[in-house]
Design an enzyme around this catalytic site. Structure first.
Site, PDB file in Angstrom:
ATOM      1  CD  GLU A 135      -3.140  -0.738   0.217  1.00 32.07           C
ATOM      2  OE1 GLU A 135      -3.370   0.452  -0.045  1.00 32.07           O
ATOM      3  OE2 GLU A 135      -3.773  -1.693  -0.282  1.00 32.07           O
ATOM      4  CE1 TYR A 157      -1.564  -1.263   7.576  1.00 29.90           C
ATOM      5  CE2 TYR A 157      -1.570  -1.053   5.188  1.00 29.90           C
ATOM      6  CZ  TYR A 157      -1.219  -1.749   6.322  1.00 29.90           C
ATOM      7  OH  TYR A 157      -0.522  -2.922   6.228  1.00 29.90           O
TER       8      TYR A 157
END
Length: 372
Positions: A135, A157
């Site tokens: 990510e 995140y």
């Protein structure tokens, strides 16, 4: 005596699978958990986890990455040879709802742990693994993504993980700590949490097959991910810490599949073929034989900022670690569906079943293949 390892996030999918992997190699394994009660069930049940001093194969310690002094005391007492930091608030969608907590655990937590290792005088000997994530790349400046691809996080995140990734490299350079970042692409297994899309799919498909649910509701069907099996990826974590020098590595299969692909593969395991009708939020997945609506789209399940495509290049890990994934996409989906079918089977007289941690070494249970 074997090496001593400390795993944070030991009750999660990756932590439980890694614990099993290390125990099989003669390690003395300690796990950090915020909830001691989790030792009595869940992913760790078959590992016979117990409290400190219990003599259990896996000893669990109550603690938290938010507690720096507690981490310092634990590191001084255990003096582990290897530390694997797998703890995080790891649900990307939820990170938009709890960004501060996500940052505290995902960014400052690794910093506290690294500082505890340094302060305990373990930097010359202990080896540290930080769980980074694909990510970090966002939509990716290049495809496939590799260690040199610029980071462009689009979620709290991923932003927290970018800090942790950077501070791990800083401690490696400034304090001589053997510290590695594992940039792992998506890795799944039968004990993946049900909030994650892959397990939501396989659990939903199994429930529909057994008549326990009517349809599966999902978000973005077009998002593409590089999906591998957790048991292959924990081996890669371990291999990083067995090298003569620390470095950062991408672990990935190099193959990209959409959420739609995963859904179709999962339903195929129960003998159903999907026919798609409509577009966008109005799209539906119908049973091609009966016309029954099996899949619907809910806008509430879309991320505020989506990463559309991730696919990794693990050439460096292949060349330097000798690592390569052994489990293909079809086998991964088959195993996850089979386990959920067995777990949700309402047949009378079937004894309760506990799934071993991430099926790291256990075969798929006999009779788990659906009746078609």
């Amino acid at each position: 005596m074997g090496k001593v390892a400390l795993i944070t996030g030991v009750t999660g999918q990756d932590g439980a699978c890694l614990a099993e992997f290390l125990l099989a190699r003669g390690y003395r394994v300690h796990g950090l958990t915020r909830r001691p009660a989790e030792a009595r069930g869940g992913r760790l049940a078959h590992l016979h986890a117990g409290p400190p001093g219990s003599g259990a194969p896996l000893e669990l310690h109550f603690g938290d990455l938010l507690d720096g002094p507690g981490l310092d005391r634990l590191l001084r007492r255990l003096r582990p040879d290897e530390v694997y930091n797998l703890a995080a608030q790891s649900h990307v969608h939820l990170s938009f709802e709890v960004p501060e907590h996500t940052a505290e655990v995902g960014a400052l937590g690794p910093l506290r742990l690294l500082e505890a290792i340094r302060a305990a005088g373990l930097a010359p000997t202990a080896r540290f693994y930080q769980a980074s994530t694909s990510e970090l790349f966002g939509d990716g400046a290049e495809v496939p993504q590799r260690e040199t691809t610029p980071f462009a996080p689009v979620s709290p995140y991923a932003a927290a993980k970018q800090f942790a990734h950077a501070v791990t490299a800083i401690y490696r350079r400034a304090h001589g700590l053997f510290a590695c970042n594992g940039i792992l692409f998506n890795h799944e297994g039968p004990t993946r949490g049900e909030a994650f899309v892959t397990r939501r799919i396989t659990r939903g498909v199994a429930a529909i097959h057994h008549g326990l649910a009517r349809r599966l509701v999902l978000g973005n069907l077009e998002a593409r991910r590089d999906w591998g099996h957790v048991r292959d990826y924990v081996e890669g974590m371990w291999l990083m810490l067995q090298q003569p020098a620390p470095d950062d590595y991408v672990l990935a299969t190099g193959r990209s599949h959409s959420v739609r692909d995963f859904v179709e593969a999962a339903f195929a395991e129960t003998g159903r073929r999907l026919a798609w009708h409509g577009r966008g939020l109005d799209e539906r997945g119908l049973d091609a034989r009966t016309g029954e609506v099996l899949v619907a789209v809910d806008p509430a399940l879309f991320r505020p900022a989506e990463v559309e495509r991730l696919v990794g290049d693990a050439a460096k890990a292949r060349e330097r670690l000798g690592w390569r994934p052994r489990t293909g996409f079809a086998e991964l989906v088959r195993e996850m569906v089979a386990c959920d079918l067995a777990d949700l089977d309402p047949a009378p007289l079937r004894p309760p079943r506990e799934i071993p941690a991430a099926f790291c070494t256990a075969p798929i249970p006999e009779g788990a293949v659906p009746r078609t």
